[in-house]
Design a protein around this motif. Structure first.
Motif, PDB file in Angstrom:
ATOM      1  N   SER A 160       0.841  -1.194   0.000  1.00  0.00           N
ATOM      2  CA  SER A 160       0.000   0.000   0.000  1.00  0.00           C
ATOM      3  C   SER A 160       0.876   1.244   0.000  1.00  0.00           C
ATOM      4  N   SER A 161       0.242   2.415  -0.218  1.00  0.00           N
ATOM      5  CA  SER A 161       0.999   3.669  -0.330  1.00  0.00           C
ATOM      6  C   SER A 161       1.762   3.996   0.958  1.00  0.00           C
ATOM      7  N   SER A 162       1.311   3.487   2.108  1.00  0.00           N
ATOM      8  CA  SER A 162       2.021   3.756   3.364  1.00  0.00           C
ATOM      9  C   SER A 162       3.380   3.044   3.419  1.00  0.00           C
ATOM     10  N   MET A 163       3.588   2.066   2.560  1.00  0.00           N
ATOM     11  CA  MET A 163       4.859   1.341   2.512  1.00  0.00           C
ATOM     12  C   MET A 163       5.842   2.013   1.552  1.00  0.00           C
ATOM     13  N   ASN A 210      -5.490  -2.577  -2.325  1.00  0.00           N
ATOM     14  CA  ASN A 210      -6.952  -2.769  -2.294  1.00  0.00           C
ATOM     15  C   ASN A 210      -7.338  -4.122  -2.853  1.00  0.00           C
ATOM     16  N   SER A 211      -6.413  -4.695  -3.661  1.00  0.00           N
ATOM     17  CA  SER A 211      -6.602  -6.020  -4.236  1.00  0.00           C
ATOM     18  C   SER A 211      -5.287  -6.775  -4.078  1.00  0.00           C
ATOM     19  N   PHE A 212      -5.165  -7.936  -4.665  1.00  0.00           N
ATOM     20  CA  PHE A 212      -3.928  -8.692  -4.558  1.00  0.00           C
ATOM     21  C   PHE A 212      -3.413  -9.022  -5.956  1.00  0.00           C
ATOM     22  N   GLN A 213      -2.127  -9.349  -5.998  1.00  0.00           N
ATOM     23  CA  GLN A 213      -1.480  -9.660  -7.268  1.00  0.00           C
ATOM     24  C   GLN A 213      -0.239 -10.495  -6.976  1.00  0.00           C
ATOM     25  N   ALA A 240      -6.127 -11.238   0.205  1.00  0.00           N
ATOM     26  CA  ALA A 240      -4.777 -11.710  -0.134  1.00  0.00           C
ATOM     27  C   ALA A 240      -4.427 -12.944   0.685  1.00  0.00           C
ATOM     28  N   LEU A 241      -4.792 -12.992   1.960  1.00  0.00           N
ATOM     29  CA  LEU A 241      -4.487 -14.143   2.804  1.00  0.00           C
ATOM     30  C   LEU A 241      -5.230 -15.378   2.291  1.00  0.00           C
ATOM     31  N   GLU A 242      -6.467 -15.175   1.875  1.00  0.00           N
ATOM     32  CA  GLU A 242      -7.232 -16.301   1.341  1.00  0.00           C
ATOM     33  C   GLU A 242      -6.621 -16.838   0.060  1.00  0.00           C
ATOM     34  N   GLU A 243      -6.135 -15.931  -0.822  1.00  0.00           N
ATOM     35  CA  GLU A 243      -5.503 -16.352  -2.071  1.00  0.00           C
ATOM     36  C   GLU A 243      -4.211 -17.110  -1.791  1.00  0.00           C
TER      37      GLU A 243
END
Length: 853
Positions: free
Chosen positions: A399-402, A434-437, A469-472
């Motif tokens: 995320s942008s905070s990182m 907001n999503s995963f990749q 993301a954890l589920e994926e």
């Protein structure tokens, strides 16, 4: 009779003329005569006449031995002799002169108590009869019959008294001698006293003594250093040689004078020996914070070990430390230079202790067959135990905070994890906002270069949604066939929990572990802890991003069959060691983890963590010792040990077991009796660097004595210093101005000859008396007998003449007083007639002052 100023008598001529003229008219010639006589006496006194006479009064100088070769009973007898002489002296003169190494005056206490004491300081350590006799003769007053009294045991160890006796004979000064008994020869003799080559503060050491005796003795052996008692032990000595072994301990370093005292009902003997005690320095190298290393440091310091803590090895001079401890250090991560320095340090006599921890990680690409540090250690670090493949999925918050430093450190941490995986292992990197990749879909770790390029392309942007993301990640890793499957979730933000907890529960059911890493303060700590707890992993809350790589790597290796074994175990003692004594190992609590090491064939395995894995291993390497403790000493795996009553003693004894028992410099002290000097030889070991400039040494001795001593280089690595002791005895220290391990402080004790003198040399005292015309052991009244001797003396008459003149003047004044009262002391005693009385009444004599007019 002789006159000092005879010309003064010419002053009597004018006075005699005036006297003749006054005789015709002076009414009372008796008074005039008295005045003239008084003046004559004054003139005679001014001329200072002297009369040569013969003096028979005796002047005695009593030279009394007060050295330490005498006993207290001898001093009492000498004091009794002096009191008897003082009582018998009468009109004669007595001067008391105590002596030992040199003559001295009576102290105020000795004069008041009329009781002699030992000569103070180093003066009491020698007997110089020659100087005492010379000074006694010099102290004799003139115009008295001279005599010297010598009271001693005759055990001279400085000078030659017979030289002084011949001088006394030539000066006709008799010397009377009194013999004192001296110290009795003991029935016990100390033949040898041996100390260890290296003695450390706080560590018991052995003292071996060899006594020889000609009788059976039951007594007590006591030790004392620096004025403090070190304990004692009862001894029973049989006829002949007796070997006695005692153990003592000193709680601080330095140089001391060790006093060994053997006492029994018949005697009391003391022996002195120089003693050097080192306060060893320990270097603790660890990346752990002070709060973690505090218990270990406190335990070592309590045992008089000087501990220096450093985050990494110093570049130079490891030899100034007695033991080096590597605690929770990445052994394979050390530089080649550091490993070579440690190996040489142990080979040349140093002690090395490796305390494992979570940072002991096996790196296949850094494993060197000729690793210098591995050669010095008694155990080698093992690769992960499981031969099966493992699978790891890293779920990274992008995320942008990182953005910025955080994301870069996260990528470096991910690359570090990939580098530690075996080629057959699988790894995947899943990013989310907001999503995963999938930045790196799950694949074999042998494609390191491709994986690292994909990781480096991750860019921070977007929000934070963790649950999808954890589920994926869980859905994809469950399809992989591997012995160990592990997920690491890293985030620095707060997200909705979603179905994260149920996913973690399902993953644990399928033996998939999940760990969470919260970076920074703005994270949902409770949420991350619940996910890790349900997923069978660990939760890390990291405030410093620079710690991210270490923690991420540590967690992955712990959960994929790494070298670290995470389980509780009870230590099992399998070997014997002297330092195990008094350590309650049978009550040692369980440890919760260790690092897998393999014991080398010639090493000594003392404690085991399991049937195949060691916990404590040691061995001798070259001149030094090395040991490996495969667990840790802090509140991680050894949390239960911190409250164990044997914690301090265990670590203290283990470190002391590794202390060097040989020095890098060999020192040898040689005493030359002919010139009373000491030569100190220094021989540097091959591994010790020679100093560019030869340092100056300083000799420190009793009563503030100090002197600069040159150090001379004889040959490569060989130096010598010669110390001239002169007439000094006692405890000496030779050391450089600044501490230098190449030239350690050397202490030695130059024994006083007085302490090896026994009995009395009666023939010598008799010879002195016979040679000078004196007496041996005379009665006190015989000492003051002139024995027909007299010395010429000059009697000054002027004081008597002055006193006589004063008496005559007083008589003349008395006559004048009676004449004024009307009486003539020189008139006849008959009664005057009536006519004379009347004439006397009519003709009253004028007062004397008027008649002189």
């Amino acid at each position: 009779m002789r006159w000092q100023y005879p010309w003064v008598m010419w002053l009597a001529v004018p006075w005699a003329a005036w006297l003749v003229w006054q005789l015709r008219k002076f009414p009372n010639k008796w008074r005039l005569f008295l005045r003239a006589f008084a003046l004559l006496l004054v003139l005679l006194a001014l001329a200072q006449p002297t009369l040569r006479v013969w003096e028979t009064r005796v002047a005695v100088v009593a030279a009394v031995d007060t050295s330490r070769s005498l006993t207290q009973a001898d001093l009492e007898r000498a004091s009794t002799i002096l009191r008897a002489l003082n009582h018998a002296r009468g009109r004669h003169e007595l001067i008391v002169m105590p002596f030992a190494r040199r003559p001295r005056s009576l102290t105020a206490e000795e004069a008041a108590q009329r009781k002699l004491h030992y000569a103070p300081g180093e003066d009491g350590g020698a007997t110089d009869l020659e100087t005492a006799l010379q000074q006694a003769m010099a102290a004799l007053p003139m115009h008295r019959v001279p005599k010297v009294v010598l009271i001693s045991d005759g055990k001279e160890n400085v000078g030659s008294v017979l030289r002084a006796a011949f001088v006394a004979r030539s000066l006709h000064i008799p010397v009377d001698t009194y013999a004192l008994a001296g110290r009795p020869r003991p029935a016990v003799r100390l033949e040898r006293l041996e100390l260890p080559g290296q003695i450390y503060a706080g560590e018991p050491f052995s003292v071996e003594l060899l006594f020889s005796t000609d009788q059976r003795i039951h007594g007590r052996l006591e030790f004392e250093a620096d004025g403090r008692a070190l304990g004692g032990t009862p001894v029973s000595l049989q006829l002949g040689a007796n070997r006695v072994l005692a153990r003592i301990v000193l709680d601080r370093g330095g140089t001391f004078e060790l006093k060994t005292r053997l006492t029994s009902s018949q005697f009391r003997l003391e022996f002195l020996q120089a003693l050097q005690v080192q306060e060893p320095k320990v270097l603790l190298v660890t990346p752990d914070p002070p709060v973690a290393t505090g218990p270990l440091v406190a335990a070592l310091q309590k045992s008089r070990l000087a501990v220096e803590v450093a985050p990494k090895l110093p570049e130079r001079r490891l030899e100034r430390f007695a033991v080096v401890i590597l605690s929770n250090c990445d052994l394979q991560g050390l530089e080649r230079r550091e490993k070579e320095a440690l190996e040489a340090y142990v080979r040349h006599g140093g002690g090395l202790l490796v305390i494992a921890g979570e940072n002991n990680i096996y790196r296949r690409e850094r494993h060197e067959p000729d690793d210098p540090l591995n050669r010095a250690l008694p155990a080698r670090l093992l690769p992960p135990r499981s031969p099966e493949s493992t699978s790891v999925v890293l779920i990274l918050d992008k995320s942008s905070s990182m953005e910025g430093r955080k994301i870069e450190l996260a990528k470096l941490a991910a690359v570090g994890v990939v580098d530690q995986l075996r080629p057959e292992d699988r790894v995947g990197v899943l990013t989310f906002d907001n999503s995963f990749q999938w930045a790196v879909p799950i694949r074999r770790a042998e494609e390191r270069s491709l994986i690292n390029r994909l990781i480096s392309g991750i860019v921070a942007d977007g929000g934070t949604q963790i649950a999808p993301a954890l589920e994926e990640g869980y859905r994809q890793i469950r399809r992989v066939q591997a012995t160990y499957r592990h997920i690491v979730l890293l985030t620095d933000g707060i997200s909705e929990e979603g179905n994260s907890l149920s996913i973690a529960r399902d993953a644990a059911a399928e033996r998939i572990t999940i760990s969470t890493v919260g970076l920074g303060e703005d994270v949902n700590k409770a949420y991350l802890q619940k996910v890790a707890e349900m997923g069978g992993g660990r939760c890390y809350l990291v405030k410093d991003p620079s710690e991210l790589a270490r923690i991420l790597l540590k967690d992955v290796l712990e959960h994929i069959g790494s070298t670290a074994v995470q389980k509780e175990f009870k230590p099992v003692v399998v070997g014997r060691a002297q330092w195990f004594e008094h350590v309650p190992l049978e009550r040692a609590p369980a440890l919760s983890g260790y690092v897998r090491f393999e014991t080398k064939p010639t090493a000594e395995e003392l404690i085991r963590a399991s049937e195949t894995d060691p916990l404590l291993v040691r061995w001798q390497y070259g001149l030094g010792r090395a040991a490996v403790f495969t667990s840790d000493a802090k509140g991680h795996w050894a949390t239960a040990w911190l409250n164990w009553e044997g914690y301090d003693l265990f670590w203290t004894n283990l470190v002391r077991d590794l202390l060097p028992r040989s020095s890098g410099t060999e020192t040898r002290v040689v005493y030359h009796r002919d010139r009373n000097s000491v030569r100190v030889h220094y021989r540097l070991a091959e591994h010790v660097d020679e100093p560019p400039d030869t340092p100056e040494l300083f000799l420190l001795g009793p009563e503030g004595f100090h002197r600069k001593v040159p150090l001379v280089k004889l040959a490569p690595r060989q130096y010598v210093a010669e110390v001239d002791l002169g007439k000094r005895n006692g405890f000496f220290r030779l050391r450089p101005l600044d501490d230098d391990p190449r030239f350690p402080e050397v202490a030695f004790h130059q024994p006083e000859t007085e302490l090896s003198e026994f009995g009395c040399d009666v023939p010598l005292l008799q010879q002195i008396a016979q040679l000078t015309g004196g007496q041996f052991q005379p009665k006190p009244e015989e000492v003051f007998s002139p024995r027909g001797r007299a010395v010429p003396a000059t009697l000054a008459l002027w004081p008597g003449l002055l006193w006589l003149a004063i008496a005559v003047s007083l008589a003349e004044l008395w006559i004048r007083h009676w004449q004024r009262s009307g009486r003539d002391v020189f008139a006849p005693a008959s009664k005057p007639s009536r006519q004379e009385a009347g004439a006397g009444e009519r003709l009253q004599p004028l007062p004397r002052a008027q008649s002189l007019k």
